[in-house]
Design a protein around this motif. Structure first.
Motif, PDB file in Angstrom:
ATOM      1  N   LEU A 144      11.944  60.644  57.016  1.00 45.37           N
ATOM      2  CA  LEU A 144      12.373  60.070  56.335  1.00 45.37           C
ATOM      3  C   LEU A 144      10.869  59.054  56.071  1.00 45.37           C
ATOM      4  CD1 LEU A 144      16.065  59.142  56.388  1.00 45.37           C
ATOM      5  CD2 LEU A 144      14.377  61.125  55.194  1.00 45.37           C
TER       6      LEU A 144
ATOM      7  N   ILE B  90       7.011  66.542  46.618  1.00 41.54           N
ATOM      8  CA  ILE B  90       8.622  66.726  47.600  1.00 41.54           C
ATOM      9  C   ILE B  90       8.534  68.004  48.271  1.00 41.54           C
ATOM     10  CG2 ILE B  90       9.739  67.803  45.910  1.00 41.54           C
ATOM     11  CD1 ILE B  90      10.689  65.670  49.040  1.00 41.54           C
TER      12      ILE B  90
ATOM     13  N   GLN C 235      20.919  63.061  48.137  1.00 46.13           N
ATOM     14  CA  GLN C 235      20.820  61.775  47.610  1.00 46.13           C
ATOM     15  C   GLN C 235      19.213  62.381  46.842  1.00 46.13           C
ATOM     16  OE1 GLN C 235      20.213  58.965  47.050  1.00 46.13           O
ATOM     17  NE2 GLN C 235      22.678  58.580  47.574  1.00 46.13           N
ATOM     18  N   ILE C 236      18.211  63.752  48.156  1.00 51.29           N
ATOM     19  CA  ILE C 236      16.880  64.016  47.833  1.00 51.29           C
ATOM     20  C   ILE C 236      17.709  64.750  45.781  1.00 51.29           C
ATOM     21  CG2 ILE C 236      15.270  65.937  47.799  1.00 51.29           C
ATOM     22  CD1 ILE C 236      14.911  64.708  50.695  1.00 51.29           C
TER      23      ILE C 236
ATOM     24  N   LEU D   3      11.954  58.567  44.569  1.00 48.52           N
ATOM     25  CA  LEU D   3      12.468  59.106  45.666  1.00 48.52           C
ATOM     26  C   LEU D   3      11.459  58.741  47.390  1.00 48.52           C
ATOM     27  CD1 LEU D   3      14.420  60.770  47.387  1.00 48.52           C
ATOM     28  CD2 LEU D   3      12.522  62.820  46.945  1.00 48.52           C
ATOM     29  N   SER D   4      11.071  57.443  47.163  1.00 53.50           N
ATOM     30  CA  SER D   4      10.548  57.343  48.317  1.00 53.50           C
ATOM     31  C   SER D   4      11.387  56.178  48.407  1.00 53.50           C
ATOM     32  CB  SER D   4       9.063  57.187  47.921  1.00 53.50           C
ATOM     33  OG  SER D   4       8.781  56.079  46.985  1.00 53.50           O
TER      34      SER D   4
ATOM     35  N   LEU E 120      14.584  57.053  50.153  1.00 53.34           N
ATOM     36  CA  LEU E 120      14.174  57.377  52.081  1.00 53.34           C
ATOM     37  C   LEU E 120      13.887  56.630  52.675  1.00 53.34           C
ATOM     38  CD1 LEU E 120      12.814  60.999  50.742  1.00 53.34           C
ATOM     39  CD2 LEU E 120      14.990  60.791  50.986  1.00 53.34           C
TER      40      LEU E 120
END
Length: 354
Positions: free
Chosen positions: A186, A199, A253-254, A264-265, A268
């Protein structure tokens, strides 16, 4: 003139190739001989040609056999054993295959690339060898034939059930390895996403990295997308295959971030920190449990066998004879106490944080 020169050069090269390929000089029919003599020479030439053709055919057959043996030897022993069982016991294997429900799904989750019928054949082979081995062990320990056969039957049943649940054990072990490497993967993805990488490219980067099982699973996700599956379907298959709560959290979550937007980063990164913190807490609890089990393990594996031997010797001295046959004593010392030790070790191993 140019065409004639090119044609003559072609004939010269063709003649050179003919001379190189020829293995023997061509036997010519002698001039001035009678018809019977010429026929005799022709028959001899025909025999030589047939002999050469037979030798060539044998060489090709030998090469084919050697190539087949190389391919057979390159296969794993389990594959060859399963193939032999399936060849000689096809009907029992097929009947047993139909009765085992859910085995194909377990093989898929464990990433065991073996057809269901071949794995069932391997199950029977391992069970048979386990039974025969335990029969020989019991017989060498001077046990009666009835006891030896009973031990062999129990070995057959134990081997069968072990092989039946082996895919589930492999699947759980793979899930544990995925969860252990999940924070690192992650962080890897988050670093790439924060640098502006997509992604899909981040998944491909993790698949090419050396993160063990999770790299293999991400590689399958990338392959699914290359074969036409959508990003959501590929991740959903990944989640369904592993059946892990942590993996499910990551996938949700993704997909939520991709569908509704979001950093998103950063998500994660936070998930990686949460998983690392949970693992550290589980590790502390595990160390405390092991400290408590260590005393029990030492008592059952060191103190108890010693007390057992001392008790047998004391009783034998008082009775002026062995109160337990030497064969039974050997069986208890060689199998019972090691079995207890293995059970405790397995319990400690299962309690290890994932």
């Amino acid at each position: 003139m140019g065409i004639i020169d090119a044609f003559s050069n072609f004939l010269e090269r063709l003649g050179g190739k003919t001379i190189e390929v020829a293995e023997k000089p061509l036997t010519r029919l002698p001039e001035g001989k009678s018809v019977s003599e010429r026929l005799k020479i022709l028959k001899e030439l025909q025999k030589e040609i047939e002999t050469e053709q037979e030798e060539t055919r044998r060489e090709k057959e030998l090469e084919t056999v050697i190539e087949w043996r190389k391919q057979e030897i390159s296969e794993p022993f389990s594959e060859r054993l399963a193939g032999a069982m399936l060849r000689y016991f096809r009907r029992p294997v097929e009947g047993l295959t139909k009765s085992l429900k859910g085995l194909d799904e377990d093989l898929y989750r464990a990433s065991i690339l073996m057809p269901k019928d071949r794995y069932v054949a391997l199950m029977l082979a391992v069970s048979i060898f386990s039974g025969i081995f335990l029969v020989l062990v019991a017989y060498l320990l001077y046990q009666p034939i009835e006891i030896s056969l009973l031990v062999g039957f129990l070995g057959f049943i134990g081997g069968f059930f072990y092989m039946r649940y082996y895919p589930k054990m492999v699947w759980k072990r793979r899930v544990a390895e995925v969860e252990r490497a999940l924070p690192y993967a992650l962080r890897h993805m988050a670093a790439l996403l924060s640098a502006g990488v997509g992604i899909s490219e981040a998944l491909l980067s993790v698949a090419k990295a050396d993160y063990g099982v999770i790299s293999e699973e991400f590689d399958l996700v990338v392959r699914d997308m290359k074969t036409g599956a959508s990003f959501e379907d590929a991740l959903s298959r990944f989640d369904e295959k592993l059946g892990s709560e942590n993996v499910s959290r990551v996938v949700k979550q993704i997909l939520r971030a991709v569908k509704f937007g979001g950093d998103l980063s950063d998500i994660l990164y936070k998930l990686a920190e949460d998983f690392s913190f949970e693992y550290r807490m589980k590790l502390v609890e595990y160390v405390q449990k092991v400290n408590g089990v260590a005393f029990i393990y030492m008592f059952l594996t060191i103190v108890m066998p010693t007390m057992f031997i001392v008790g047998i010797l004391a009783g034998s001295v008082m009775a002026q004879a062995l109160i337990i046959p030497i064969e039974t004593l050997a069986l208890v010392m060689l199998m019972a106490f090691p079995a207890i030790s293995l059970i405790i070790i397995n319990m400690i191993k299962k309690a290890e944080p994932r």
